[in-house]
Design an enzyme around this catalytic site. Structure first.
Site, short mmCIF file in Angstrom:
data_model
loop_
_atom_site.label_atom_id
_atom_site.label_comp_id
_atom_site.label_asym_id
_atom_site.label_seq_id
_atom_site.Cartn_x
_atom_site.Cartn_y
_atom_site.Cartn_z
N SER A 1 4.75 -2.00 3.26
CA SER A 1 4.30 -1.47 2.13
C SER A 1 5.25 -0.82 1.24
CB SER A 1 3.04 -0.65 2.32
OG SER A 1 1.84 -1.44 2.32
N LYS B 1 2.46 8.84 -2.86
CA LYS B 1 1.66 8.02 -2.63
C LYS B 1 0.39 8.63 -2.21
CE LYS B 1 0.40 3.96 0.00
NZ LYS B 1 0.96 2.88 1.09
N SER C 1 1.36 -2.27 -0.07
CA SER C 1 0.34 -1.22 -0.96
C SER C 1 0.61 0.05 -1.59
CB SER C 1 -0.44 -0.62 0.23
OG SER C 1 0.16 0.16 1.12
N1 GLN Z 1 0.12 -5.75 3.35
C1 GLN Z 1 -0.03 -5.47 4.70
C2 GLN Z 1 -1.53 -5.09 4.85
O1 GLN Z 1 -2.22 -5.40 3.99
C3 GLN Z 1 0.89 -4.28 4.78
C4 GLN Z 1 0.17 -2.83 4.29
C5 GLN Z 1 1.08 -1.46 4.68
O2 GLN Z 1 2.15 -1.75 4.80
N2 GLN Z 1 0.32 -0.66 4.42
O3 GLN Z 1 -1.63 -4.73 5.86
#
Ligand code: GLN
Length: 515
Positions: A208, A109, A184
């Site tokens: 995420s 990532k 994400s």
């Molecule tokens: N969807 C959550 C956010 O927008 C989690 C994102 C993540 O785990 N990086 O913060």
């Protein structure tokens, strides 16, 4: 922007017969589809080379990534050079007992630092930044022999649930390219599901890793806070962030975790606890107590998801687990609590991207103008929204009402879990309330988007571990559904054991999207 190496249109009448010839030599052509255990077994017997495995992934990227868009960039020459080093080590007698990932292509990532490779967090603000060092997790992957390659797309700075917040491109779900892959770490999940790599790393701040794994039909593991060093992971919300992995089955996830886990003096929150042999999986879960939180199987849950989870729970019971009803009474407050704490921490962490310390500078007449122009041009809308919200909840006059209160609720949520874990060994829940939604469907409604993480967020607030494994499909369209298993802090062995036993008795993880 970044170096993109994409396949141009393939023409010519030779393609079809060539594809048929390739299909006959499945062991050569399909190396990218193998699990880590399958690939390392073949590498060890010298039936195949690491170079062939890496080339198979590169070929698959050429073939499908124009449709999936999981990769922001990749350095083919560097990946092949790493593969050659692995092949030399194998020829010299190195074994997978010493280096469990020797010759295995693993993609990363775009939020985890890899020396000499671009590091953008899918944001414009980092410009042409190239990381001068390896994150600890990357050092460890390399020490285990992995071929570390590629920069995978994500929501900008890991803020989002659909990968639509990337400044560069939208990644598509390999099961239906009109739909989001989750986020994400959407690129990391899609790349594994589309067989563009054997496994990948992502980060999980509120779900995420688990959420995109569920939506793309692969395994996603979020380790306990402190299990894997965050050194070299660009910070979003430091008290919640954890590096996790995506894999084609649970054993592979266990192998990757074993390679990246462990104490690191460069991350003061990493815990000096020995790393067990996670991949020693028995397939036996007789007598384990599994809690079913009653707050997780109610309103808002898609009926097909509910059905799949109920069937999975029955399957776990058939395998000898005891199913116990439990309650996590503060569940309703998790999303609100998370979005106060995560944005507060993000507003502080992202202050360094100012065009002076970091960031692609846009000049101004004075420092304030430089700062405003740099951040105005560099950050996307969601990142700005969160910096503003986070700054607000930390500001004098509102700190007590929002931030401090959220921290108190976080403690209550933690107590819910500690109490539940007194009665059970792990919790089983859906990973997401619905299967993958359409690209654009929730893009204009941040609150709807935030609810996509309703079942994953508490785990980060508490700091325990969780895994998502495929547990079925919706009917029409056919989209993957994920089962989440949540464990105690440092309970990775137990959740891996449960996920593995479930997987051994069901076919879901073996299904591949037709690309
Ligand atoms: N969807 C959550 C956010 O927008 C989690 C994102 C993540 O785990 N990086 O913060």
């Amino acid at each position: 922007m970044l170096t993109k190496r994409r396949l141009g249109a393939q023409g010519g009448s030779l393609i079809l017969p060539f594809a048929i010839v390739l299909a006959t030599f499945t062991t050569r052509a399909m190396l990218n589809q193998l699990t880590i255990s399958e690939l390392t077994a073949r590498l060890a017997k010298r039936e195949v080379t690491a170079r062939e495995a890496v080339q198979a992934c590169l070929d698959q990227i050429q073939r499908v990534d124009g449709r999936i868009r999981a990769f922001l960039s990749y350095d083919a020459a560097d990946a092949l050079a790493q593969a050659d080093t692995a092949d030399q080590a194998l020829a010299g007698g190195a074994t997978h007992a010493e280096k469990p990932l020797l010759g295995v292509p693993i993609a990363i990532k775009d939020v985890i630092a890899v020396q000499g490779q671009p590091l953008n967090c899918a944001s414009k603000i980092l410009g042409k930044f190239v990381s001068p060092y390896d994150a600890t997790a990357i050092e460890k992957l390399k020490a285990a022999g992995a071929v570390v390659f590629g920069r995978l797309n994500m929501d900008e700075f890991a803020m989002g649930s659909s990968t639509e917040n990337s400044a560069f491109q939208v990644t598509c779900n390999p099961w239906d390219t009109a739909r989001i892959p989750g986020g994400s770490s959407g690129g990391s999940a899609a790349a594994v599901a589309a067989d563009e790599c054997i496994a990948s790393l992502g980060s999980d701040t509120g779900g995420s890793v688990r959420q995109p794994a569920a939506l793309c039909g692969c395994v996603g593991l979020k380790p306990t806070y402190g299990r894997v060093s965050r050194f070299g992971l660009v910070a979003y919300a430091s008290s919640l962030d954890q590096i996790g992995c995506f894999a084609k089955d649970t054993r592979d996830a266990a192998t990757v975790l074993g390679a990246i886990a462990g104490h690191d003096s460069r991350d003061s929150t990493s815990v000096p606890q020995p790393v067990p042999n996670y991949a020693a999986l028995t397939g036996d879960i007789k007598g384990l107590k599994l809690g079913l939180p009653k707050e997780y199987l109610v309103g808002g849950l898609d009926p097909e998801v509910k059905q799949a989870i109920e069937a999975a729970v029955q399957q776990l019971a058939k395998l000898g687990a005891e199913i116990v009803d439990v309650s996590l009474p503060h569940t309703d407050y998790a999303v609100a609590t998370y979005y106060i704490i995560a944005t507060a921490e993000a507003s502080a962490n992202l202050a360094r991207f100012d065009g002076i310390r970091y960031g692609a500078r846009v000049d101004g007449a004075d420092p304030t103008e430089l700062y405003c122009r740099t951040r105005g041009a560099g950050f996307g809308a969601e990142v700005k929204r969160r910096i503003i919200l986070g700054t607000y909840v930390l500001s004098s006059g509102y700190y007590d009402a929002y931030y401090l209160r959220a921290q108190k609720v976080r403690t209550l949520i933690r107590q819910d879990f500690l109490q539940a874990f007194e009665q059970v060994d792990a919790l089983v829940t859906p990973t997401t309330p619905t299967a993958a939604f359409k690209i654009g469907e929730k893009a204009d409604d941040p609150l709807q988007m935030y609810l996509a993480d309703i079942f994953t967020i508490s785990c980060n607030l508490v700091g325990n571990c969780g895994i998502s494994v495929p547990c079925g499909f919706t009917q029409s369209p056919k989209l993957p559904i994920g089962l989440q298993v949540l464990g105690k802090p440092f309970g990775e062995e137990t959740i891996l054991r449960i996920a593995h036993a479930y997987e051994q008795s069901t076919p879901w993880h073996l299904k591949r999207p037709a690309l």
